[in-house]
Design a protein around this motif. Structure first.
Motif, PDB file in Angstrom:
ATOM      1  N   GLU A   4     -19.615 -15.268 -36.556  1.00 35.74           N
ATOM      2  CA  GLU A   4     -18.258 -15.067 -37.047  1.00 35.74           C
ATOM      3  C   GLU A   4     -17.588 -14.051 -36.137  1.00 35.74           C
ATOM      4  N   LEU A   5     -16.527 -14.482 -35.471  1.00 33.50           N
ATOM      5  CA  LEU A   5     -15.870 -13.652 -34.459  1.00 33.50           C
ATOM      6  C   LEU A   5     -14.530 -13.144 -34.965  1.00 33.50           C
ATOM      7  N   TYR A   6     -14.311 -11.856 -34.756  1.00 28.28           N
ATOM      8  CA  TYR A   6     -13.014 -11.231 -34.965  1.00 28.28           C
ATOM      9  C   TYR A   6     -12.533 -10.741 -33.597  1.00 28.28           C
ATOM     10  N   LEU A   7     -11.476 -11.357 -33.083  1.00 29.57           N
ATOM     11  CA  LEU A   7     -11.029 -11.090 -31.714  1.00 29.57           C
ATOM     12  C   LEU A   7      -9.541 -10.757 -31.703  1.00 29.57           C
ATOM     13  N   PRO A   8      -9.151  -9.658 -31.061  1.00 31.96           N
ATOM     14  CA  PRO A   8      -7.726  -9.307 -31.015  1.00 31.96           C
ATOM     15  C   PRO A   8      -6.898 -10.334 -30.250  1.00 31.96           C
ATOM     16  N   LYS A   9      -5.688 -10.568 -30.720  1.00 34.42           N
ATOM     17  CA  LYS A   9      -4.704 -11.300 -29.920  1.00 34.42           C
ATOM     18  C   LYS A   9      -4.242 -10.349 -28.822  1.00 34.42           C
ATOM     19  N   ILE A  10      -4.178 -10.853 -27.594  1.00 33.17           N
ATOM     20  CA  ILE A  10      -3.764  -9.979 -26.498  1.00 33.17           C
ATOM     21  C   ILE A  10      -2.735 -10.680 -25.619  1.00 33.17           C
ATOM     22  N   LYS A  11      -1.842  -9.885 -25.075  1.00 30.14           N
ATOM     23  CA  LYS A  11      -0.880 -10.346 -24.076  1.00 30.14           C
ATOM     24  C   LYS A  11      -0.568  -9.149 -23.200  1.00 30.14           C
ATOM     25  N   MET A  12      -0.999  -9.199 -21.942  1.00 31.70           N
ATOM     26  CA  MET A  12      -0.836  -8.038 -21.080  1.00 31.70           C
ATOM     27  C   MET A  12      -0.625  -8.428 -19.633  1.00 31.70           C
ATOM     28  N   GLU A  13       0.084  -7.556 -18.925  1.00 29.69           N
ATOM     29  CA  GLU A  13       0.318  -7.708 -17.493  1.00 29.69           C
ATOM     30  C   GLU A  13      -0.189  -6.460 -16.782  1.00 29.69           C
ATOM     31  N   ASN A  14      -0.758  -6.667 -15.603  1.00 27.12           N
ATOM     32  CA  ASN A  14      -1.297  -5.545 -14.841  1.00 27.12           C
ATOM     33  C   ASN A  14      -0.943  -5.698 -13.365  1.00 27.12           C
ATOM     34  N   SER A  15      -0.890  -4.577 -12.675  1.00 24.29           N
ATOM     35  CA  SER A  15      -0.602  -4.569 -11.248  1.00 24.29           C
ATOM     36  C   SER A  15      -1.520  -3.566 -10.572  1.00 24.29           C
ATOM     37  N   TYR A  16      -2.107  -3.961  -9.439  1.00 24.44           N
ATOM     38  CA  TYR A  16      -3.076  -3.113  -8.764  1.00 24.44           C
ATOM     39  C   TYR A  16      -2.824  -3.061  -7.264  1.00 24.44           C
ATOM     40  N   THR A  17      -3.013  -1.885  -6.693  1.00 22.76           N
ATOM     41  CA  THR A  17      -3.163  -1.736  -5.257  1.00 22.76           C
ATOM     42  C   THR A  17      -4.655  -1.643  -4.996  1.00 22.76           C
ATOM     43  N   LEU A  18      -5.185  -2.579  -4.224  1.00 25.77           N
ATOM     44  CA  LEU A  18      -6.636  -2.752  -4.111  1.00 25.77           C
ATOM     45  C   LEU A  18      -7.230  -2.113  -2.859  1.00 25.77           C
ATOM     46  N   ASP A  19      -6.416  -1.449  -2.058  1.00 20.38           N
ATOM     47  CA  ASP A  19      -6.878  -0.920  -0.773  1.00 20.38           C
ATOM     48  C   ASP A  19      -8.011   0.099  -0.929  1.00 20.38           C
ATOM     49  N   GLY A  20      -7.877   1.011  -1.889  1.00 20.45           N
ATOM     50  CA  GLY A  20      -8.922   2.013  -2.098  1.00 20.45           C
ATOM     51  C   GLY A  20     -10.247   1.390  -2.483  1.00 20.45           C
ATOM     52  N   MET A  21     -10.196   0.354  -3.322  1.00 18.71           N
ATOM     53  CA  MET A  21     -11.423  -0.331  -3.739  1.00 18.71           C
ATOM     54  C   MET A  21     -12.072  -1.040  -2.555  1.00 18.71           C
ATOM     55  N   LEU A  22     -11.259  -1.724  -1.746  1.00 20.47           N
ATOM     56  CA  LEU A  22     -11.788  -2.450  -0.592  1.00 20.47           C
ATOM     57  C   LEU A  22     -12.352  -1.481   0.443  1.00 20.47           C
ATOM     58  N   ASN A  23     -11.686  -0.335   0.609  1.00 12.53           N
ATOM     59  CA  ASN A  23     -12.175   0.685   1.531  1.00 12.53           C
ATOM     60  C   ASN A  23     -13.522   1.233   1.071  1.00 12.53           C
ATOM     61  N   ALA A  24     -13.642   1.446  -0.256  1.00 10.91           N
ATOM     62  CA  ALA A  24     -14.903   1.959  -0.804  1.00 10.91           C
ATOM     63  C   ALA A  24     -16.039   0.959  -0.620  1.00 10.91           C
ATOM     64  N   LEU A  25     -15.698  -0.321  -0.559  1.00  6.29           N
ATOM     65  CA  LEU A  25     -16.711  -1.367  -0.377  1.00  6.29           C
ATOM     66  C   LEU A  25     -16.955  -1.695   1.100  1.00  6.29           C
ATOM     67  N   GLY A  26     -16.337  -0.922   1.999  1.00  2.00           N
ATOM     68  CA  GLY A  26     -16.700  -1.032   3.403  1.00  2.00           C
ATOM     69  C   GLY A  26     -15.688  -1.666   4.334  1.00  2.00           C
ATOM     70  N   LEU A  27     -14.519  -2.069   3.801  1.00  3.96           N
ATOM     71  CA  LEU A  27     -13.503  -2.681   4.663  1.00  3.96           C
ATOM     72  C   LEU A  27     -12.626  -1.564   5.235  1.00  3.96           C
ATOM     73  N   LYS A  28     -12.901  -1.161   6.472  1.00  6.00           N
ATOM     74  CA  LYS A  28     -12.232  -0.008   7.059  1.00  6.00           C
ATOM     75  C   LYS A  28     -11.487  -0.358   8.348  1.00  6.00           C
ATOM     76  N   GLU A  29     -12.184  -0.957   9.328  1.00  7.65           N
ATOM     77  CA  GLU A  29     -11.549  -1.224  10.618  1.00  7.65           C
ATOM     78  C   GLU A  29     -10.361  -2.174  10.484  1.00  7.65           C
ATOM     79  N   ALA A  30     -10.435  -3.088   9.503  1.00  8.94           N
ATOM     80  CA  ALA A  30      -9.343  -4.049   9.307  1.00  8.94           C
ATOM     81  C   ALA A  30      -8.036  -3.360   8.970  1.00  8.94           C
TER      82      ALA A  30
END
Length: 361
Positions: free
Chosen positions: A246-272
Motif C-alpha cells: 500500500e503506497l502513499y506518494l505525494p503529488k509533485i510538480k517541480m522545475e529545476n535548473s542546474y549549472t553542471l560545470d562544478g560537478m563535471l570538473n569534480a569528476l575529472g573533466l578539466k582540459e575541455a
C-alpha cells in the motif's frame, strides 16, 4: 548484471547530492550524456582521455561513447519518450563529425541568436521548458543541445478520491502538509532491507519504470546514496521479488535548473574547459572550449501518470530486498528518491532517464 565500481550516471547524481543536500533534485543523466558524448567524438589527445574517463562504467571505459547509437535507438523505441539533439554553430564543423552525428539524428544549423535556441527548446519539450539561455555571448561559437520528453499514464492509476492531505517530514525536522496519493498494489515489484524500501511502478504504454526508494527511519537520504555502491544501486532496477504494497506518494510538480560545470570538473573533466582543449576532430577553428553546461528539468507525478522533461545545453566558447509475501506499507512522508529507467539490452545497461531526490514536494 551491472557490477562496475563507478558509473557516470550514478556519479553525476551523487555529485548533485553533495551540493544540494537539503534541496529537491531532478536531474537527467541521459540528457547530459548526449551533448557530452557527441562533443567527445570531436575531441583528441588528453581532452578525449578525460571524456573517456568521465563517460565510463569502469567495466568498459568508453561504453557511453562507443555505444551512444544503441542508447539512442533504445530510447527511440519508446513512443512515450521523445529525444532530440542539435548542434548550432558559428564555425565550420568537420564533415567527419557531421557524419557521426547523423547516427543520432543530430540536427546541424547556424547559431544565430538566443531566440533560435529557446524556440528549439520550447518545441522539443511541448513548452514545458521555454528557455535554456538568457542571451548569446559574442564569444559563444557553438551550442550542443539535447531535449528529453517523457509522458505516460500509470498502469495502475491512483484514485483521486483517495488523495488526501498528510504531513511530509522535511530534512530540517519540520513538517509540511501535502497531497498524498494512495493505492494498493497486488504482487508489486518490491525490495526491502535494513536501510530502505524500494517499489517499482509500471506505466501503461512503455517499458520505462519508476522506482521509488524510501529510506528507513533514522537513515539519512543523502548518506544512503553517497555510501551505496554502484553495483547495489543498479541492482535496484533488476529486483524480481514481489509483495503486496500500500503506497502513499505525494503529488509533485517541480522545475529545476542546474549549472553542471562544478560537478563535471569534480569528476575529472578539466582540459575541455581550458584554451588547451583539443577539439580538432570537431573543427579546425581554435581555440574552442567548454564554457558552460546547464540543464533544466520538469517533473510532475499525479494520479494519472508522469511527465518528465529535461533540456541540456553545452556552450563552447573561444577567447577575446525481500521475498516475504505479506502486505507492505510505504508512506513517503519524508525525503525519498525516484528513478525513471529504461533497460538497453544491446549494451546490458540500465539507462537512468531521470533521477530525483524529493526533499520538499
Amino acid at each position: 548484471m551491472e557490477t562496475s565500481s563507478k558509473d557516470f550516471q550514478f556519479e553525476i547524481f551523487k555529485e548533485a547530492i553533495k551540493i544540494f543536500r537539503t534541496s529537491n533534485i531532478v536531474l537527467s543523466p541521459i540528457s547530459l550524456l548526449f551533448p557530452l558524448s557527441i562533443l567527445s567524438k570531436g575531441a583528441k589527445g588528453q581532452t578525449l582521455s578525460e571524456f573517456q574517463k568521465l563517460l565510463n562504467d569502469s567495466k568498459n571505459k568508453n561504453i557511453y561513447i562507443e555505444n551512444l547509437d544503441q542508447i539512442y535507438n533504445t530510447i527511440k523505441t519508446e513512443s512515450c519518450l521523445k529525444i532530440a539533439n542539435a548542434v548550432l554553430t558559428k564555425v565550420k564543423v568537420n564533415s567527419s563529425f557531421i557524419e557521426k552525428g547523423k547516427k543520432n539524428d543530430v540536427k546541424f544549423d547556424e547559431l544565430k541568436n538566443a531566440s533560435q535556441v529557446n524556440d528549439w527548446v520550447k518545441e522539443k519539450t511541448n513548452k514545458k521548458i521555454t528557455k535554456i539561455i538568457d542571451g548569446l555571448d559574442p564569444l559563444c561559437v557553438m551550442i550542443i543541445l539535447n531535449a528529453l520528453y517523457f509522458h505516460d499514464n500509470w498502469k495502475e492509476k491512483f484514485d483521486p478520491k483517495k488523495t488526501s492531505i498528510k504531513p511530509f517530514h522535511l530534512s530540517n525536522q519540520t513538517t509540511k502538509n501535502v497531497n498524498f496519493m494512495n493505492h494498493f498494489f497486488k504482487d508489486a515489484n518490491y525490495f526491502e532491507n535494513e536501510k530502505f524500501q524500494a517499489l517499482k511502478l509500471l506505466y501503461n504504454q512503455t517499458k520505462i519504470t519508476a522506482t521509488i526508494v524510501l529510506p528507513k527511519p533514522n537513515v539519512n537520504i543523502n548518506d544512503l546514496m553517497l555510501k551505496m555502491t554502484t553495483s547495489n544501486f543498479f541492482a535496484l532496477f533488476h529486483n524480481t521479488n514481489t509483495a503486496d504494497v500500500e503506497l502513499y506518494l505525494p503529488k509533485i510538480k517541480m522545475e529545476n535548473s542546474y549549472t553542471l560545470d562544478g560537478m563535471l570538473n569534480a569528476l575529472g573533466l578539466k582540459e575541455a574547459y581550458s584554451a588547451n582543449a583539443d577539439f580538432s576532430a570537431l573543427t579546425n577553428f581554435k581555440p574552442i572550449f567548454i564554457n558552460n553546461v546547464n540543464q533544466k528539468t520538469f517533473l510532475e507525478m499525479d494520479e494519472s501518470g508522469t511527465t518528465a522533461v529535461a533540456v541540456t545545453g553545452l556552450k563552447l566558447f573561444t577567447l577575446g530486498i525481500t521475498n516475504q509475501k505479506i502486505p507492505r506499507i510505504m508512506i513517503c512522508d519524508k525525503p525519498y528518491l525516484v528513478f525513471l529507467t529504461k533497460y538497453c539490452p544491446d549494451i546490458k545497461k540500465t539507462l537512468i532517464l531521470f533521477c530525483a531526490k524529493i526533499e520538499n514536494p
